[in-house]
Design a protein around this motif. Structure first.
Motif, short mmCIF file in Angstrom:
data_model
loop_
_atom_site.label_atom_id
_atom_site.label_comp_id
_atom_site.label_asym_id
_atom_site.label_seq_id
_atom_site.Cartn_x
_atom_site.Cartn_y
_atom_site.Cartn_z
N ILE A 74 54.92 73.59 -0.44
CA ILE A 74 54.84 74.32 0.83
C ILE A 74 56.01 73.93 1.73
O ILE A 74 56.65 74.80 2.36
CB ILE A 74 53.49 74.01 1.52
CG1 ILE A 74 52.34 74.50 0.63
CG2 ILE A 74 53.42 74.66 2.89
CD1 ILE A 74 50.97 74.16 1.16
N PHE A 75 56.31 72.63 1.81
CA PHE A 75 57.46 72.19 2.61
C PHE A 75 58.75 72.81 2.06
O PHE A 75 59.62 73.24 2.83
CB PHE A 75 57.56 70.67 2.60
CG PHE A 75 56.61 70.01 3.56
CD1 PHE A 75 56.62 70.35 4.91
CD2 PHE A 75 55.72 69.05 3.13
CE1 PHE A 75 55.75 69.74 5.80
CE2 PHE A 75 54.84 68.45 4.01
CZ PHE A 75 54.86 68.79 5.35
N TRP A 76 58.87 72.85 0.75
CA TRP A 76 60.08 73.42 0.13
C TRP A 76 60.19 74.92 0.43
O TRP A 76 61.27 75.44 0.73
CB TRP A 76 60.03 73.18 -1.39
CG TRP A 76 61.40 73.20 -2.02
CD1 TRP A 76 62.57 73.62 -1.41
CD2 TRP A 76 61.74 72.79 -3.33
NE1 TRP A 76 63.60 73.49 -2.28
CE2 TRP A 76 63.13 72.99 -3.46
CE3 TRP A 76 61.02 72.29 -4.39
CZ2 TRP A 76 63.80 72.70 -4.64
CZ3 TRP A 76 61.69 71.99 -5.57
CH2 TRP A 76 63.06 72.19 -5.69
N MET A 77 59.05 75.61 0.38
CA MET A 77 59.05 77.04 0.67
C MET A 77 59.51 77.30 2.11
O MET A 77 60.37 78.16 2.35
CB MET A 77 57.64 77.60 0.46
CG MET A 77 57.46 79.05 0.86
SD MET A 77 55.75 79.57 0.67
CE MET A 77 54.97 78.64 2.00
N LEU A 108 45.80 58.54 -2.79
CA LEU A 108 45.43 59.80 -2.14
C LEU A 108 46.61 60.39 -1.36
O LEU A 108 46.84 61.61 -1.38
CB LEU A 108 44.24 59.58 -1.21
CG LEU A 108 42.90 59.32 -1.89
CD1 LEU A 108 41.83 58.99 -0.87
CD2 LEU A 108 42.48 60.53 -2.72
N LEU A 109 47.36 59.52 -0.68
CA LEU A 109 48.54 60.00 0.05
C LEU A 109 49.56 60.60 -0.90
O LEU A 109 50.21 61.60 -0.60
CB LEU A 109 49.16 58.84 0.84
CG LEU A 109 48.43 58.44 2.13
CD1 LEU A 109 49.07 57.20 2.75
CD2 LEU A 109 48.45 59.59 3.13
N LEU A 143 52.12 65.52 -3.21
CA LEU A 143 52.42 66.44 -4.32
C LEU A 143 51.92 67.85 -4.02
O LEU A 143 52.57 68.84 -4.38
CB LEU A 143 51.74 65.92 -5.60
CG LEU A 143 52.41 64.73 -6.28
CD1 LEU A 143 51.59 64.27 -7.48
CD2 LEU A 143 53.82 65.09 -6.73
N VAL A 144 50.75 67.95 -3.36
CA VAL A 144 50.21 69.27 -3.04
C VAL A 144 51.05 69.96 -1.96
O VAL A 144 51.30 71.17 -2.03
CB VAL A 144 48.74 69.14 -2.57
CG1 VAL A 144 48.22 70.47 -2.05
CG2 VAL A 144 47.86 68.65 -3.72
N LEU A 145 51.49 69.18 -0.96
CA LEU A 145 52.23 69.77 0.16
C LEU A 145 53.70 70.00 -0.14
O LEU A 145 54.37 70.75 0.57
CB LEU A 145 52.09 68.87 1.39
CG LEU A 145 50.69 68.78 1.99
CD1 LEU A 145 50.70 67.85 3.20
CD2 LEU A 145 50.19 70.15 2.41
#
Length: 275
Positions: free
Chosen positions: A28-31, A17-18, A23-25
């Motif tokens: 967003i972090f890259w953006m 799950l982590l 993978l989902v975040l």
């Protein structure tokens, strides 16, 4: 031994799950990381930026374009279109769930088919209809053609079917008409799924790009997603400003999601599978 096996399974599950959350975040972090770099370091190859922080992208996103006016346009389109979809969806779902009339199942099948047709297929005929109504370059031209949502009707119908029909019959005996039965029984007992659909519909309407781009020509009426084209030329793109604008655009949606997050899971659970 059994306890050790359960502990191992639980650990593997948590790690999996982590990994999925990461993978989902990651985008967003890259953006956000790119939005804080200067243009010359955008393609430096570093995922997490540790160099000097530049706010030029945010300054351009806030002051080089009418950011707050376009944000207000996006909120107006998103809120009005969402309220319209919920109202029409509730009326249609009540009719499909409560009444029995000839051709009901076939008509509902057509509603389901609208969910399977890509929006790009209906762009041209919808545009021609809006043009015939002299509604081009207006907010009504953006909002009205998409007030009816097959997804909203489907999910609300599924939720209404889970409610005991005896409640509606009791309300009818007490003298309630169809509209009061719908409002007092079906809508009031489906608050969670309405919240869920409201959030999902608002996210979709707030982020819509293709249809407003086709209908709106006046820059004063444009919603925020169309602003991304202003940081792109034929030869280059201002990635810092673009990512800063994407980060700022995410804030209203994130606030709405944080407010309504507890309704979303419950809403999908209550939608049921009865059909």
């Amino acid at each position: 031994m059994i306890r050790y096996r359960k502990l191992t399974e639980e650990t593997v599950k948590q790690l999996l799950l982590l990994g999925l959350v990461g993978l989902v975040l990651l985008p967003i972090f890259w953006m956000i990381s790119i939005s804080l770099r200067s243009e010359e370091y955008v393609f430096s190859g570093h995922l997490l930026w540790t160099g000097p922080i530049h706010w030029d992208g945010y300054k351009k996103a806030l002051w080089d374009i009418p950011f707050f006016d376009w944000l207000a346009n996006s909120l107006r389109i998103g809120v009005l279109q969402t309220l319209g979809q919920l109202f029409i969806g509730a009326c249609a779902a009540f009719a499909f769930a409560y009444y029995r009339f000839p051709g009901r199942d076939i008509l509902f099948l057509f509603v389901l088919m609208t969910m399977m047709i890509p929006m790009q297929v209906t762009l041209v005929p919808t545009y021609l209809i809006v043009n015939q109504m002299n509604a081009l370059n207006t907010f009504s031209g953006v909002i009205v053609p998409h007030l009816a949502s097959g997804f909203v009707i489907f999910l609300l119908r599924q939720s209404f079917l889970t409610l005991p029909k005896e409640l509606a019959e009791a309300a009818t005996i007490d003298g309630c008409g169809p509209l009061r039965v719908m409002w007092n029984v079906y809508v009031r007992l489906s608050g969670t799924i309405l919240w869920t659909l409201g959030v999902l519909s608002f996210l979709s309407n707030f982020n819509e790009f293709n249809w407003p781009l086709l209908v709106l020509t006046d820059s004063e009426k444009m919603p925020l997603p169309l602003a991304f084209q202003y940081f792109r030329s034929e030869t280059q793109m201002e990635w810092g400003a673009t990512m800063a604008l994407a980060t700022l655009s995410m804030i209203p949606v994130l606030i709405l999601y944080l407010i309504a997050q507890r309704y979303i899971v419950d809403g999908f659970a209550q939608s049921g599978v009865k059909g």
